[in-house]
Design a protein around this motif. Sequence first.
Motif, PDB file in Angstrom:
ATOM      1  N   ASP A 265       0.835  -1.211   0.000  1.00  0.00           N
ATOM      2  CA  ASP A 265       0.000   0.000   0.000  1.00  0.00           C
ATOM      3  C   ASP A 265       0.867   1.259   0.000  1.00  0.00           C
ATOM      4  O   ASP A 265       0.578   2.237  -0.697  1.00  0.00           O
ATOM      5  N   VAL A 266       1.923   1.234   0.800  1.00  0.00           N
ATOM      6  CA  VAL A 266       2.806   2.404   0.875  1.00  0.00           C
ATOM      7  C   VAL A 266       3.536   2.596  -0.456  1.00  0.00           C
ATOM      8  O   VAL A 266       3.705   3.733  -0.921  1.00  0.00           O
ATOM      9  N   ALA A 267       3.966   1.505  -1.081  1.00  0.00           N
ATOM     10  CA  ALA A 267       4.625   1.616  -2.383  1.00  0.00           C
ATOM     11  C   ALA A 267       3.672   2.191  -3.422  1.00  0.00           C
ATOM     12  O   ALA A 267       4.070   3.013  -4.266  1.00  0.00           O
ATOM     13  N   ALA A 268       2.394   1.774  -3.381  1.00  0.00           N
ATOM     14  CA  ALA A 268       1.402   2.319  -4.315  1.00  0.00           C
ATOM     15  C   ALA A 268       1.208   3.810  -4.089  1.00  0.00           C
ATOM     16  O   ALA A 268       1.104   4.593  -5.047  1.00  0.00           O
ATOM     17  N   ALA A 269       1.164   4.222  -2.832  1.00  0.00           N
ATOM     18  CA  ALA A 269       1.018   5.647  -2.520  1.00  0.00           C
ATOM     19  C   ALA A 269       2.230   6.430  -2.990  1.00  0.00           C
ATOM     20  O   ALA A 269       2.107   7.538  -3.526  1.00  0.00           O
ATOM     21  N   LYS A 270       3.409   5.842  -2.812  1.00  0.00           N
ATOM     22  CA  LYS A 270       4.638   6.534  -3.216  1.00  0.00           C
ATOM     23  C   LYS A 270       4.700   6.736  -4.721  1.00  0.00           C
ATOM     24  O   LYS A 270       5.005   7.844  -5.198  1.00  0.00           O
ATOM     25  N   VAL A 271       4.413   5.707  -5.488  1.00  0.00           N
ATOM     26  CA  VAL A 271       4.515   5.848  -6.936  1.00  0.00           C
ATOM     27  C   VAL A 271       3.437   6.794  -7.453  1.00  0.00           C
ATOM     28  O   VAL A 271       3.692   7.621  -8.353  1.00  0.00           O
ATOM     29  N   THR A 272       2.237   6.749  -6.878  1.00  0.00           N
ATOM     30  CA  THR A 272       1.150   7.602  -7.365  1.00  0.00           C
ATOM     31  C   THR A 272       1.396   9.063  -7.016  1.00  0.00           C
ATOM     32  O   THR A 272       1.212   9.957  -7.849  1.00  0.00           O
ATOM     33  N   ALA A 273       1.833   9.317  -5.787  1.00  0.00           N
ATOM     34  CA  ALA A 273       2.128  10.693  -5.389  1.00  0.00           C
ATOM     35  C   ALA A 273       3.337  11.228  -6.140  1.00  0.00           C
ATOM     36  O   ALA A 273       3.368  12.411  -6.526  1.00  0.00           O
ATOM     37  N   GLY A 274       4.342  10.384  -6.352  1.00  0.00           N
ATOM     38  CA  GLY A 274       5.523  10.814  -7.097  1.00  0.00           C
ATOM     39  C   GLY A 274       5.187  11.178  -8.533  1.00  0.00           C
ATOM     40  O   GLY A 274       5.669  12.195  -9.059  1.00  0.00           O
ATOM     41  N   ASP A 311      11.914   9.815  -7.446  1.00  0.00           N
ATOM     42  CA  ASP A 311      12.783   8.652  -7.583  1.00  0.00           C
ATOM     43  C   ASP A 311      13.437   8.224  -6.272  1.00  0.00           C
ATOM     44  O   ASP A 311      14.008   7.137  -6.191  1.00  0.00           O
ATOM     45  N   ALA A 312      13.389   9.086  -5.259  1.00  0.00           N
ATOM     46  CA  ALA A 312      14.010   8.751  -3.975  1.00  0.00           C
ATOM     47  C   ALA A 312      13.175   7.712  -3.228  1.00  0.00           C
ATOM     48  O   ALA A 312      11.957   7.664  -3.354  1.00  0.00           O
ATOM     49  N   TRP A 313      13.848   6.859  -2.455  1.00  0.00           N
ATOM     50  CA  TRP A 313      13.186   5.841  -1.632  1.00  0.00           C
ATOM     51  C   TRP A 313      12.299   4.907  -2.458  1.00  0.00           C
ATOM     52  O   TRP A 313      11.220   4.531  -2.053  1.00  0.00           O
ATOM     53  N   GLY A 314      12.788   4.586  -3.632  1.00  0.00           N
ATOM     54  CA  GLY A 314      12.071   3.662  -4.497  1.00  0.00           C
ATOM     55  C   GLY A 314      11.581   4.371  -5.738  1.00  0.00           C
ATOM     56  O   GLY A 314      10.671   5.193  -5.672  1.00  0.00           O
ATOM     57  N   SER A 315      12.207   4.066  -6.878  1.00  0.00           N
ATOM     58  CA  SER A 315      11.779   4.657  -8.140  1.00  0.00           C
ATOM     59  C   SER A 315      10.384   4.147  -8.491  1.00  0.00           C
ATOM     60  O   SER A 315       9.899   3.171  -7.894  1.00  0.00           O
ATOM     61  N   PRO A 316       9.706   4.777  -9.459  1.00  0.00           N
ATOM     62  CA  PRO A 316       8.383   4.263  -9.849  1.00  0.00           C
ATOM     63  C   PRO A 316       8.399   2.789 -10.220  1.00  0.00           C
ATOM     64  O   PRO A 316       7.483   2.041  -9.842  1.00  0.00           O
ATOM     65  N   SER A 317       9.423   2.337 -10.950  1.00  0.00           N
ATOM     66  CA  SER A 317       9.468   0.922 -11.331  1.00  0.00           C
ATOM     67  C   SER A 317       9.664   0.031 -10.109  1.00  0.00           C
ATOM     68  O   SER A 317       9.058  -1.056 -10.006  1.00  0.00           O
ATOM     69  N   GLU A 318      10.493   0.447  -9.176  1.00  0.00           N
ATOM     70  CA  GLU A 318      10.703  -0.343  -7.954  1.00  0.00           C
ATOM     71  C   GLU A 318       9.445  -0.412  -7.111  1.00  0.00           C
ATOM     72  O   GLU A 318       9.102  -1.474  -6.569  1.00  0.00           O
ATOM     73  N   CYS A 319       8.741   0.702  -7.002  1.00  0.00           N
ATOM     74  CA  CYS A 319       7.514   0.698  -6.200  1.00  0.00           C
ATOM     75  C   CYS A 319       6.422  -0.120  -6.864  1.00  0.00           C
ATOM     76  O   CYS A 319       5.659  -0.821  -6.184  1.00  0.00           O
ATOM     77  N   ARG A 320       6.338  -0.048  -8.188  1.00  0.00           N
ATOM     78  CA  ARG A 320       5.343  -0.876  -8.894  1.00  0.00           C
ATOM     79  C   ARG A 320       5.649  -2.359  -8.711  1.00  0.00           C
ATOM     80  O   ARG A 320       4.727  -3.171  -8.543  1.00  0.00           O
ATOM     81  N   ALA A 321       6.916  -2.700  -8.739  1.00  0.00           N
ATOM     82  CA  ALA A 321       7.290  -4.103  -8.509  1.00  0.00           C
ATOM     83  C   ALA A 321       6.907  -4.541  -7.102  1.00  0.00           C
ATOM     84  O   ALA A 321       6.439  -5.673  -6.897  1.00  0.00           O
ATOM     85  N   ALA A 322       7.067  -3.647  -6.128  1.00  0.00           N
ATOM     86  CA  ALA A 322       6.680  -3.976  -4.766  1.00  0.00           C
ATOM     87  C   ALA A 322       5.176  -4.158  -4.642  1.00  0.00           C
ATOM     88  O   ALA A 322       4.695  -5.029  -3.902  1.00  0.00           O
ATOM     89  N   VAL A 323       4.412  -3.342  -5.365  1.00  0.00           N
ATOM     90  CA  VAL A 323       2.953  -3.492  -5.347  1.00  0.00           C
ATOM     91  C   VAL A 323       2.547  -4.833  -5.934  1.00  0.00           C
ATOM     92  O   VAL A 323       1.717  -5.567  -5.386  1.00  0.00           O
ATOM     93  N   LEU A 324       3.137  -5.186  -7.077  1.00  0.00           N
ATOM     94  CA  LEU A 324       2.798  -6.450  -7.750  1.00  0.00           C
ATOM     95  C   LEU A 324       3.184  -7.657  -6.909  1.00  0.00           C
ATOM     96  O   LEU A 324       2.502  -8.684  -6.917  1.00  0.00           O
ATOM     97  N   ALA A 325       4.287  -7.496  -6.157  1.00  0.00           N
ATOM     98  CA  ALA A 325       4.736  -8.590  -5.313  1.00  0.00           C
ATOM     99  C   ALA A 325       3.979  -8.646  -3.997  1.00  0.00           C
ATOM    100  O   ALA A 325       4.143  -9.602  -3.227  1.00  0.00           O
ATOM    101  N   GLY A 326       3.175  -7.625  -3.728  1.00  0.00           N
ATOM    102  CA  GLY A 326       2.446  -7.577  -2.475  1.00  0.00           C
ATOM    103  C   GLY A 326       3.342  -7.366  -1.287  1.00  0.00           C
ATOM    104  O   GLY A 326       3.046  -7.792  -0.156  1.00  0.00           O
TER     105      GLY A 326
END
Length: 327
Positions: A265-274, A311-326
Motif C-alpha cells: 500500500d505504501v509503495a502504491a502511494a509513493k509511486v502515485t504521489a511521485g 525517484d528517492a526511496w524507491g523509483s516508480p518501477s521499484e515501487c510498482r514491482a513492490a505493489v505487484l509482489a504484495g
Amino acid sequence: MRFLLTPEQLDFARSLDAMLTAADTPSAVRAWGAGDAGPGRALWSRIAEAGVFALTAPEAYEGVGPLPVELALSYVELGRHAVPGPLVETVAASALLARLAELREEGPAKRLLPSIASGACAASVLFPGASPYALDADAADVVLAVTGQEARLAPGHGPVQPSADPARRLSRPLPGGELLATGPQLAEAVAYATVWARLAAAGQCLGIAEALLARTVAYVKQRTQFGAPIGSFQAVKHRLADTLVAVEFARPLLYGAALSLAPGDVAAAKVTAGEAAYAAARTALQLHGAVGYTQELDLSLWLRKARPLRDAWGSPSECRAAVLAGQ
C-alpha cells in the motif's frame, strides 16, 4: 463507510501550514542549497516544536508515536512549503532505531531517539541497495550507515556532489565509524524503516504537487493572451484538470497507506504521489512558459524537487514491482 480525518488531525495540519506560511521558506531553501544551513536549521527547530519529528518515535523514547496518519499529514505540509533538509531521512533513522529497540537492541534508541524526536538531532541515513549518497550529510548531526549486518555512525562525509535540486545536497559517508548495532535483525529494521520513509516521501510529493498546481492556477488567471486570461483556454483547462485528477487520486492512497502501513500500500502511494508531483511540475513548466525556467522565480524551488523526490526511496518501477509482489 466514510473515512475522514479527525478535527484534531486537521487542526494539526492547519497549524503547521500557518507556521510555515509565516516563515520565509524560499530564503531558507536557497540558503540551504548554497551551503548555509542556518535558516533551514532554525526552521527545523520550529517544525520540531510542532511535534513532527516525534511522530515516529515511541513514547518510551520521548516521542508521541507511532502516528503514521499524522506523519503523512505533516509531510504533505512540508512538501507544500518546500522545506529543505533530511526530512524523510530523519523519519527513516527514527523508525530504524525504534524497530531495533522492539527487536531487543535498545542501546541505539536510548542514545539517539530522544534527540531526534526533539529536533536537536537531524539525521541522515544510507541503506543497502539505495543510492551510494546520503542526503544532507554535511548538515545532519548524525549519519546512520547500514552495510550488511552492521549499522554505524559515519565519521564524516566526502565532497558534496551536484544535484538536480541544489537543496538536495548529496555526499558519500566515509567508511568506518562507531558500531551501533549488528546482526540479522538489521535487515528487518531497514525494511520497516523503508516503509516509513516511503510514506513520508509520498506525503512530500503530494504537497509538492498541490503547491505546483495552486501556483499554476493562480498564474494562468493573471497571464493574458489575445485579451483573455490563458486559464480560459480549453487546452489549458484540460491540462490543469488532468493534473488535478492525478493529485486527487494520490491523496486517498496516501492516507489509506498510512492506515495500513502495508508495504504494498505504501509503495502504491509513493509511486502515485511521485507521478502526480512530476506531472504537476511538467504542467507548471509548460503553462508558465519561459518564465518557468528562471531560478529567480520561487516556482523553481518546487519544480526542482519533483523529479528527484519521485525517484528517492524507491523509483516508480521499484515501487510498482513492490505493489505487484504484495510487499
